[in-house]
Design an enzyme around this catalytic site. Structure first.
Site, short mmCIF file in Angstrom:
data_model
loop_
_atom_site.label_atom_id
_atom_site.label_comp_id
_atom_site.label_asym_id
_atom_site.label_seq_id
_atom_site.Cartn_x
_atom_site.Cartn_y
_atom_site.Cartn_z
N CYS A 1 0.86 -1.18 0.00
CA CYS A 1 0.00 0.00 0.00
C CYS A 1 0.89 1.23 0.00
CB CYS A 1 -0.90 0.00 1.24
SG CYS A 1 -1.96 1.44 1.37
N CYS B 1 -17.67 20.44 0.18
CA CYS B 1 -17.08 21.66 -0.38
C CYS B 1 -17.13 21.64 -1.90
CB CYS B 1 -15.65 21.84 0.11
SG CYS B 1 -14.58 20.42 -0.20
N HIS C 1 -9.56 19.99 -0.75
CA HIS C 1 -10.63 20.93 -0.44
C HIS C 1 -10.88 21.84 -1.63
CE1 HIS C 1 -13.20 23.44 1.98
NE2 HIS C 1 -12.41 24.49 1.87
N CYS D 1 0.61 10.60 -1.48
CA CYS D 1 1.09 10.58 -2.86
C CYS D 1 -0.03 10.26 -3.82
CB CYS D 1 2.21 9.56 -3.01
SG CYS D 1 3.65 9.91 -1.97
#
Length: 437
Positions: free
Chosen positions: A10, A85, A388, A15
């Site tokens: 994993c 958002c 975001h 990244c």
């Protein structure tokens, strides 16, 4: 983790690398989701901390001094309902496209023709059951709540409920792609607007209330609506066979244009970085419209040669929309990875000239191809499933930054430094004529 199979690994979530060789129980994916939740929680906590610091200044900014006199800010934020958002940034951008927003705000409330509410104008709400959901109605109510100045922030719960109901892709509270949401939103508004409205065809309402003539409409999937009248344009797709020279043309309607950031600019991350030339919006537009030779995986079926052949393609804009929506393709997928192109792309606040991309530029007027920026959506962070979204938009000559429930006054210098993800440009003729509508 030691409990995973030996051949399973994993990569670090920050990244944004894709995991491979997952176990049958999906343990790697669970680890990835846990890491994503931790990152989103940290990001949310940081936003709450910053919001508390800005709370007093945000409230004080409700009163501004303009030309010596005090005026109300009137801007209303949108509360984050849990990684929403992406939705808030799109809603705030659309709310500042005057002609589009005014059309919905002027619609009458939906009437319910049953029981005690028969004959009265009422709103669709969550409590009225799943069968009565209306995206147009909840979108209208949300737009009406913005810019009225009666509250610091509005909670778009009812709209989000309808989004969950009719757009299964957006169920849940994980981060979503703002561009994908915008396309789904516009498509579903378009489909719902094609139906009847209190017994009156919405196409009649479009003509009577919006001042949009039939010549300005672009039909996509049926009858024209305010969505296609405002955002609809037409591309000409031109394909030429390199073997026999046969040319094929077709016209494709569009609501937005998705532009690649040219590969030679993808290592340039900031505006002040001096390694090589600056990437501009014109570079992205030129890359989109330039003649391109299709690779071996995109062979063209030539009707004259009767087989797939090497070919070239080129796009021309046959008809420009009133609002030109440009999506910069910042997220690129490979077999195992999903990467964000963090390159700064320089864009104009005004005087974007689209004439050189037109199929027949000689038939356009002197100002019919000039566009001024109305709004910008920005993605902050490293990956499509994290980070975001915020938006910048101009309202009555002033620029605002919309960060969920926090709205602050900003300036042009700040806006032009933003790493734009979606740009909304308004045709100057439509902009000057919108005051008459």
């Amino acid at each position: 983790p030691p409990s995973l199979a030996p051949n399973t690994y994993c990569l670090h979530y920050r990244c944004d690398d894709f995991v491979v060789n997952d176990t049958k129980l999906g343990l790697v994916q669970k680890v990835r989701e846990h890491l994503q939740n931790l990152e989103n929680s940290a990001f949310t906590a940081d936003r709450h901390r910053k919001r508390k610091l800005l709370e007093n200044s945000s409230l004080n900014s409700k009163l501004l001094k303009v030309n010596g006199s005090t005026t109300a800010l009137c801007a209303t934020g949108l509360r984050n309902l849990g990684n929403t958002c992406f939705m808030n940034a799109i809603l705030q951008s659309l709310s500042n496209i005057h002609q589009f927003c005014c059309y919905f705000k002027e619609l009458p409330a939906v009437e319910l023709r049953n029981g005690k509410t028969a004959g009265r104008r009422t709103y669709h709400t969550r409590s009225q059951g799943d069968n009565n959901v209306s995206l147009v109605e909840e979108f209208r109510k949300t737009l009406c709540a913005l810019w009225q100045g009666s509250q610091t922030a509005f909670s778009p719960e009812s709209l989000f409920y309808v989004v969950w109901k009719i757009m299964p892709n957006f169920r849940g509270y994980q981060q979503q792609d703002a561009h994908e949401f915008m396309r789904y939103l516009l498509d579903h508004l378009h489909l719902e607007l094609q139906g009847g409205f209190n017994g009156v065809s919405r196409s009649v309402i479009l003509q009577e209330n919006s001042g949009l003539s039939a010549s300005n409409k672009c039909c996509i999937n049926g009858a024209s609506t305010v969505v296609t009248a405002i955002f609809g344009g037409i591309l000409q797709n031109e394909v030429n066979c390199l073997i026999c020279g046969t040319e094929s043309r077709k016209f494709d309607p569009f609501l937005d244009l998705s532009l690649d950031i040219p590969s030679q600019f993808r290592n340039k991350r900031t505006k002040n970085q001096e390694n090589g030339p600056m990437c501009t919006l014109r570079d992205c537009l030129r890359s989109f419209t330039d003649l391109e030779e299709l690779d071996e995986t995109e062979l063209y079926m030539c009707h004259k040669c009767k087989k797939k052949q090497k070919s070239t393609k080129k796009f021309w804009i046959q008809k420009l929309p009133k609002v030109l929506c440009l999506h910069l393709k910042r997220f690129h997928w490979t077999e195992y990875l999903r990467n964000k192109v963090d390159t700064y792309v320089e864009f104009p606040l005004r005087d974007l000239d689209m004439k050189c991309y037109l199929l027949e530029p000689e038939n356009s007027g002197p100002e019919s191809c000039l566009y001024d920026l109305a709004a910008v959506v920005v993605h902050h962070g490293s990956g499509v499933g994290s980070g975001h979204y915020t938006a910048y938009a101009t309202h009555e000559g002033r620029w605002f930054h919309f960060n969920d429930s926090t709205v602050t006054l900003t300036d042009e210098e700040t806006v032009v430094k933003a790493k734009a993800y979606i740009l909304f440009y308004v045709d100057r003729q439509a902009k000057s004529g919108s005051d008459k509508l």
